[in-house]
Motif scaffolding. Structure first.
Motif: not given
Length: 275
Positions: A179-180, A184-189, A191-192
């Motif tokens: 994801a990264q 993807a940001s840390e928050a997106e990792v 929550w998504r």
């Protein structure tokens, strides 16, 4: 045909029949005891007269339930509905705070800093017997609603946090890296990627904790309250009013059964969507 075989195939009617047998047995034994005591009471046996109060007949229980649910008391209130609303409010507010444990566990399992900060704290407090804290909560917060809600949160939240943490740790770390890599940001990792995978399972965790939360609500009400199912049962206990106590117990059980069923449907919905 042996009943202890791992490959036994039961038709649907057999499954339904077998599932009803324990209920029929318990109800049958109760009815036998209740009406047998009435027969002895008719013979003017003092011991039977006293014992018959402990096992009211179905008509007597229905009469007690009707008085509590459909007849106003001296204050002009319908006691059953007031008690039910008071208990459900305490339960609902407590479980609302408890559900925040999913987020705490999510962050603990995703971010090593949060895990190092909170993991041992929740492991320790998960071992504290909540009911032993009840006198302390009454001293600190008083005998109002806050102490009863706090008991639910203290009793259930640590287990939910630790379960969410464990389920998050089960997710392969390769998914985080992928994801990264895709931006993807840390928050997106968190929550998504992580949250959608653990949320359906956490619904099951919350559902399995309903009984414990309900017990803490009843315990708090039984010690200090002016309304609630637990309060009413412990007041009626003084008068051995089993014709109302037993319907109250059945009613409290039905409420949890319906809530459990709703959450099962919610879980099944996510499983179906996932497929």
């Amino acid at each position: 045909m042996s009943i202890f075989r791992t490959d036994t195939k039961l038709p649907k009617w057999a499954k339904i029949t077998l599932s009803l047998l324990p209920f029929v047995l318990v109800i049958g034994l109760y009815l036998f005891g209740s009406y047998h005591l009435r027969d002895l009471e008719a013979q003017n046996l003092d011991a039977a007269t006293a014992s018959s109060k402990l096992m009211p007949t179905p008509p007597e229980m229905w009469d007690g339930f009707s008085r509590a649910a459909f007849e106003k008391d001296s204050n002009g209130d319908f006691r059953l509905w007031l008690d039910t609303w008071a208990s459900i409010q305490r339960f609902g507010i407590g479980m609302l705070f408890v559900s925040s444990g999913i987020v705490i566990g999510l962050y603990m399992g995703t971010f090593p800093f949060v895990e190092a900060l909170l993991y041992r704290f929740f492991v320790f407090f998960d071992k504290v017997p909540p009911l032993l804290l009840l006198p302390i909560l009454f001293i600190v917060f008083g005998v109002g609603e806050l102490s009863k809600v706090a008991l639910v949160v203290i009793g259930v939240l640590p287990g939910v946090v630790l379960d969410a943490h464990g389920r998050t740790k089960e997710i392969p770390h390769e998914q985080f890296n992928k994801a990264q890599t895709l931006g993807a940001s840390e928050a997106e990792v968190a929550w998504r990627v992580v949250f959608p995978q653990i949320f359906p399972k956490m619904l099951g965790t919350l559902r399995l904790n309903f009984k414990a939360a309900w017990v803490y609500v009843i315990a708090g009400e039984s010690i200090a309250a002016s309304l609630g199912i637990g309060y009413r049962i412990f007041v009626l206990r003084r008068y051995v009013a089993m014709d109302i106590i037993i319907p109250y117990v059945i009613w409290a059980t039905v409420l949890m059964f319906v809530l459990d069923y709703i959450f099962q449907l919610w879980e099944n919905h996510y499983e179906w969507v996932g497929k």
